[in-house]
Design an enzyme around this catalytic site. Structure first.
Site, PDB file in Angstrom:
ATOM      1  N   THR A 132       0.794  -1.109   0.165  1.00  0.00           N
ATOM      2  CA  THR A 132      -0.125  -0.019  -0.151  1.00  0.00           C
ATOM      3  C   THR A 132       0.880   1.263   0.049  1.00  0.00           C
ATOM      4  O   THR A 132       1.584   1.446   0.926  1.00  0.00           O
ATOM      5  CB  THR A 132      -0.823  -0.029   1.264  1.00  0.00           C
ATOM      6  OG1 THR A 132      -1.724  -1.294   1.194  1.00  0.00           O
ATOM      7  CG2 THR A 132      -1.909   1.150   1.385  1.00  0.00           C
ATOM      8  N   GLU A 165      -6.784 -10.116   6.755  1.00  0.00           N
ATOM      9  CA  GLU A 165      -6.054 -11.097   7.628  1.00  0.00           C
ATOM     10  C   GLU A 165      -7.263 -12.015   8.089  1.00  0.00           C
ATOM     11  O   GLU A 165      -8.191 -11.317   8.739  1.00  0.00           O
ATOM     12  CB  GLU A 165      -5.410 -10.543   8.672  1.00  0.00           C
ATOM     13  CG  GLU A 165      -4.080  -9.956   7.977  1.00  0.00           C
ATOM     14  CD  GLU A 165      -2.990  -9.405   8.949  1.00  0.00           C
ATOM     15  OE1 GLU A 165      -3.306  -9.528  10.525  1.00  0.00           O
ATOM     16  OE2 GLU A 165      -2.115  -8.383   8.724  1.00  0.00           O
ATOM     17  N   LYS A 217      -6.701   1.784  -2.966  1.00  0.00           N
ATOM     18  CA  LYS A 217      -6.320   1.209  -1.804  1.00  0.00           C
ATOM     19  C   LYS A 217      -6.926   2.046  -0.442  1.00  0.00           C
ATOM     20  O   LYS A 217      -7.453   1.544   0.528  1.00  0.00           O
ATOM     21  CB  LYS A 217      -5.015   0.425  -1.791  1.00  0.00           C
ATOM     22  CG  LYS A 217      -4.487  -0.215  -0.302  1.00  0.00           C
ATOM     23  CD  LYS A 217      -5.371  -1.119  -0.259  1.00  0.00           C
ATOM     24  CE  LYS A 217      -5.054  -1.872   1.146  1.00  0.00           C
ATOM     25  NZ  LYS A 217      -6.007  -2.985   1.614  1.00  0.00           N
ATOM     26  N   TYR A 264     -20.085  -2.629  12.942  1.00  0.00           N
ATOM     27  CA  TYR A 264     -20.098  -2.999  14.184  1.00  0.00           C
ATOM     28  C   TYR A 264     -19.144  -2.187  15.333  1.00  0.00           C
ATOM     29  O   TYR A 264     -18.105  -1.690  14.907  1.00  0.00           O
ATOM     30  CB  TYR A 264     -19.445  -4.546  14.380  1.00  0.00           C
ATOM     31  CG  TYR A 264     -20.347  -5.692  13.879  1.00  0.00           C
ATOM     32  CD1 TYR A 264     -21.160  -6.191  14.626  1.00  0.00           C
ATOM     33  CD2 TYR A 264     -19.920  -5.956  12.475  1.00  0.00           C
ATOM     34  CE1 TYR A 264     -22.085  -7.356  14.143  1.00  0.00           C
ATOM     35  CE2 TYR A 264     -21.001  -6.868  11.883  1.00  0.00           C
ATOM     36  CZ  TYR A 264     -21.831  -7.596  12.719  1.00  0.00           C
ATOM     37  OH  TYR A 264     -22.694  -8.296  12.086  1.00  0.00           O
ATOM     38  N   CYS A 273      -3.166  -2.119   9.096  1.00  0.00           N
ATOM     39  CA  CYS A 273      -3.295  -1.337   7.694  1.00  0.00           C
ATOM     40  C   CYS A 273      -4.274  -0.086   8.331  1.00  0.00           C
ATOM     41  O   CYS A 273      -3.733   0.904   7.913  1.00  0.00           O
ATOM     42  CB  CYS A 273      -4.114  -2.313   6.837  1.00  0.00           C
ATOM     43  SG  CYS A 273      -3.161  -3.436   6.108  1.00  0.00           S
ATOM     44  N   LYS A 333      -8.015  -8.479  15.968  1.00  0.00           N
ATOM     45  CA  LYS A 333      -9.263  -9.293  15.599  1.00  0.00           C
ATOM     46  C   LYS A 333      -8.904 -10.635  15.472  1.00  0.00           C
ATOM     47  O   LYS A 333      -7.981 -10.951  15.389  1.00  0.00           O
ATOM     48  CB  LYS A 333      -9.587  -8.660  14.058  1.00  0.00           C
ATOM     49  CG  LYS A 333      -8.852  -9.233  12.892  1.00  0.00           C
ATOM     50  CD  LYS A 333      -9.554  -8.669  11.638  1.00  0.00           C
ATOM     51  CE  LYS A 333      -8.840  -9.259  10.404  1.00  0.00           C
ATOM     52  NZ  LYS A 333      -9.339  -9.039   9.174  1.00  0.00           N
TER      53      LYS A 333
HETATM   54  N1  LIG Z   1      -1.383  -7.409   6.321  1.00  0.00           N
HETATM   55  C1  LIG Z   1      -2.493  -6.933   5.736  1.00  0.00           C
HETATM   56  O1  LIG Z   1      -3.698  -7.372   5.961  1.00  0.00           O
HETATM   57  C2  LIG Z   1      -2.251  -6.537   4.110  1.00  0.00           C
HETATM   58  C3  LIG Z   1      -3.616  -6.248   3.560  1.00  0.00           C
HETATM   59  C4  LIG Z   1      -3.262  -5.332   2.368  1.00  0.00           C
HETATM   60  C5  LIG Z   1      -2.168  -4.720   1.821  1.00  0.00           C
HETATM   61  N2  LIG Z   1      -1.281  -4.735   3.055  1.00  0.00           N
HETATM   62  C6  LIG Z   1       0.057  -4.170   2.588  1.00  0.00           C
HETATM   63  O2  LIG Z   1       0.618  -5.018   2.019  1.00  0.00           O
HETATM   64  C7  LIG Z   1       2.268  -4.324   2.390  1.00  0.00           C
HETATM   65  C8  LIG Z   1       2.845  -5.664   3.020  1.00  0.00           C
HETATM   66  O3  LIG Z   1       2.167  -6.004   4.629  1.00  0.00           O
HETATM   67  P1  LIG Z   1       2.317  -7.058   5.341  1.00  0.00           P
HETATM   68  O4  LIG Z   1       1.369  -7.171   6.359  1.00  0.00           O
HETATM   69  O5  LIG Z   1       2.706  -8.364   4.361  1.00  0.00           O
HETATM   70  O6  LIG Z   1       3.874  -6.729   6.007  1.00  0.00           O
HETATM   71  P2  LIG Z   1       4.745  -7.734   6.846  1.00  0.00           P
HETATM   72  O7  LIG Z   1       5.429  -6.926   7.842  1.00  0.00           O
HETATM   73  O8  LIG Z   1       4.059  -8.855   7.376  1.00  0.00           O
HETATM   74  O9  LIG Z   1       5.644  -8.285   5.673  1.00  0.00           O
HETATM   75  C9  LIG Z   1       6.613  -7.669   4.915  1.00  0.00           C
HETATM   76  C10 LIG Z   1       8.017  -8.368   4.805  1.00  0.00           C
HETATM   77  O10 LIG Z   1       9.036  -7.905   3.970  1.00  0.00           O
HETATM   78  C11 LIG Z   1      10.175  -8.506   4.448  1.00  0.00           C
HETATM   79  N3  LIG Z   1      11.344  -7.423   3.934  1.00  0.00           N
HETATM   80  C12 LIG Z   1      11.575  -6.047   4.604  1.00  0.00           C
HETATM   81  N4  LIG Z   1      12.472  -5.572   3.572  1.00  0.00           N
HETATM   82  C13 LIG Z   1      12.953  -6.457   2.457  1.00  0.00           C
HETATM   83  C14 LIG Z   1      13.806  -6.342   1.516  1.00  0.00           C
HETATM   84  N5  LIG Z   1      14.375  -5.405   1.357  1.00  0.00           N
HETATM   85  N6  LIG Z   1      13.666  -7.414   0.892  1.00  0.00           N
HETATM   86  C15 LIG Z   1      12.933  -8.555   1.042  1.00  0.00           C
HETATM   87  N7  LIG Z   1      11.939  -8.400   1.971  1.00  0.00           N
HETATM   88  C16 LIG Z   1      11.921  -7.701   2.914  1.00  0.00           C
HETATM   89  C17 LIG Z   1      10.214  -8.510   5.912  1.00  0.00           C
HETATM   90  O11 LIG Z   1      11.071  -9.269   6.509  1.00  0.00           O
HETATM   91  C18 LIG Z   1       8.530  -8.952   5.990  1.00  0.00           C
HETATM   92  O12 LIG Z   1       8.660 -10.560   6.028  1.00  0.00           O
HETATM   93  C19 LIG Z   1       1.985  -3.211   3.133  1.00  0.00           C
HETATM   94  O13 LIG Z   1       2.183  -2.076   2.208  1.00  0.00           O
HETATM   95  C20 LIG Z   1       0.582  -3.008   3.728  1.00  0.00           C
HETATM   96  O14 LIG Z   1      -0.039  -2.110   3.935  1.00  0.00           O
HETATM   97  C21 LIG Z   1      -1.300  -5.483   4.077  1.00  0.00           C
END
Ligand SMILES: NC(=O)c1ccc[n+]([C@@H]2O[C@H](COP(=O)([O-])OP(=O)(O)OC[C@H]3O[C@@H](n4cnc5c(N)ncnc54)[C@H](O)[C@@H]3O)[C@@H](O)[C@H]2O)c1
Length: 465
Positions: A132, A165, A217, A264, A273, A333
């Site tokens: 995002t 999630e 988004k 809710y 997020c 959650k």
């Molecule tokens: N978690 C959600 O529910 C969700 C839903 C939609 C969008 N997003 C968006 O997606 C993106 C990722 O979110 P997430 O929750 O998966 O994050 P997260 O922190 O769970 O995962 C990110 C991963 O990237 C790795 N990382 C960091 N730097 C790196 C690099 N240079 N090279 C390789 N790997 C590297 C970290 O070690 C980590 O495992 C964010 O922008 C978030 O806003 C998240």
């Protein structure tokens, strides 16, 4: 020259950069569709764990799917950029974009990984941004790659992720829409090919310009957060006028223009997020000298709502030192172990600050909680947590909490108070069992009032009817 061991015309070799919630789920679901996936991460312990068939997060259905696709050699894991990027036809960036000190999205992870992978690009590849990110990041990614490798042959596409999630696998396998922000036909063709297995019975691809995709988004999360804050504000009014937020929710949700989802009242939104994305959208607007009074209100209502349970508890008990509280649910959650910006943390901090003893239990987030929380007692189950407690406080609505034997709970408690941050129980039934019960946005009702008064409780009365 790209080499691929895949059989069908639509199957592709894909690299996922960042194997967190989004990267691991996306990569695994693509593998499930037959694509050839390498998930890359700089966290060596995470990748080692995945190579052993264990998964670092709790997500229903994911572990089994990871195992199945790893065994079928469609899904592998790496910490090496060169190996992972080699021969990829599409590279997905699934990297963190946390808030910086101003509230803006920190795109450093995205840009530094773009610079790193640039060195290993060989032949045409589509760089797909799933993180995002603020509008303009696709251009910044393009520039970062060109700076490192001016011969690289690539396009950048925005493909924001909407998974939730707790049901991420289902969301990813059956997306209600796939937003693609794209400014070139070649990249769009590749994206259509990649997502074609998902579009067999219904076209769900929404193609738009890159800026619109990036903004979509943020707009989606801002809208969802707004609904939550709106309902929390209504809940606070309900409490004062003697109304029931659940009745109000049903009354408005049946209007098709409003709909039933995300209505809710509770303890405020948290997670990885909504909070950061609302702040990032505000920061974008601020940079452009645009006022965002609505977003500010959404955030401030949420902040207040996260303190709501504490003020209820405080006004019921007065002094909290020497009191013991049982917290049911810690993750932001149910069905996840994610505790990022969880309302439970705000409540626990306030109760500890007030001198209370805190006992906690969560069905899956205990391991994560041990790394975050200090000064609390970690318990085995609901009953163990409730033992000798002055009050039980339900913070996260895990399904199993609905089926607890509440008579037993009351028996092991020292007090009788039950604060329900998610409106999971019926006030009259709780009062009938002998609890002093408070939910969110509900006046306790005449029968419950009588029962509670008989039990010697102090009960807030509505100011108007
Ligand atoms: N978690 C959600 O529910 C969700 C839903 C939609 C969008 N997003 C968006 O997606 C993106 C990722 O979110 P997430 O929750 O998966 O994050 P997260 O922190 O769970 O995962 C990110 C991963 O990237 C790795 N990382 C960091 N730097 C790196 C690099 N240079 N090279 C390789 N790997 C590297 C970290 O070690 C980590 O495992 C964010 O922008 C978030 O806003 C998240």
């Amino acid at each position: 020259m790209k080499s691929s061991n895949v059989l069908y015309w639509f199957l592709m070799k894909i690299t996922i950069v960042g194997t967190g919630y989004v990267g691991l789920v996306t990569g695994t679901c693509f593998a499930e569709m037959g694509h050839d996936i390498v998930c890359l991460d700089i966290d060596e312990s995470k990748i080692a764990m995945l190579k052993e068939g264990r998964i670092p997060i709790y997500e229903p259905g994911l572990e089994e799917m990871v195992r199945r696709n790893s065994e079928a050699n469609r899904l592998s894991f790496s910490t090496n950029y060169e190996d992972a990027v080699e021969d990829a036809e599409a590279i997905f960036l699934c990297l963190p974009t946390p808030s910086d000190e101003t509230g803006a999205a920190n795109t450093d992870y995205v840009l530094s990984s773009a610079r790193e992978l640039a060195h290993f690009l060989d032949g045409y590849v589509v760089i797909v941004n799933k993180s995002t990110v603020p509008v303009g990041t696709a251009n910044a990614v393009r520039e970062a790659i060109i700076q490192e490798n001016c011969d690289a042959d690539f396009d950048v596409v925005s493909n924001p992720e909407f998974l939730k999630e707790g049901c991420a696998v289902q969301d990813c396998m059956k997306p209600d829409r796939v937003v693609i922000g794209c400014d070139c036909q070649k990249a769009l063709k590749a994206m259509r090919r990649l997502y074609s297995p998902y579009m067999m019975n219904q076209e769900r691809l929404q193609v738009m310009d890159i800026a619109s995709a990036e903004l979509t988004k943020y707009a989606a999360n801002a809208m969802l957060a707004t609904r939550i804050s709106f309902m929390n504000e209504m809940a606070n009014i309900c409490e004062k006028v003697g109304a029931d937020i659940n009745a109000v929710r049903k009354g408005i949700g049946s209007d098709q223009r409003i709909g039933n989802s995300f209505l809710y009242a509770g303890v405020g939104y948290g997670g990885s997020c909504f909070p950061k994305d609302i702040r990032a959208l505000q920061a974008t607007a601020k940079n452009l000298h645009i006022d965002t009074p609505l977003l500010e209100a959404v955030e401030s209502v949420n902040k207040r709502q996260k303190e709501r349970l504490f003020s209820k508890i405080k006004s019921h008990f007065g002094r909290l030192d020497g009191k013991t509280f049982a917290i049911w649910g810690l993750s932001f959650k149910p069905d996840t172990d994610d505790m990022r910006e969880a309302p439970s943390i705000v409540l626990i901090d306030a109760l500890l600050e007030a001198g209370a003893t805190i006992k906690v239990y969560d069905p899956v987030a205990m391991e994560v909680a041990r790394e975050i929380l200090s000064g609390v007692l970690f318990c085995e189950n609901e009953l163990d947590t409730a033992k000798d407690a002055d009050a039980v406080i339900l913070v996260t609505e895990w399904k199993q909490f609905r089926f607890v034997d509440l008579k037993k709970v009351l028996k092991v408690m020292r007090g009788t108070a039950f604060f329900d941050g998610r409106n999971q129980y019926v006030p009259e039934e709780m009062a009938g069992l002998g609890f002093y019960y408070e939910g969110i946005g509900k006046w306790i009702g005449p029968n419950a009032l009588i029962n509670a008064l008989k039990a010697g409780s102090k009960v807030p009365a509505p100011v108007a009817s």
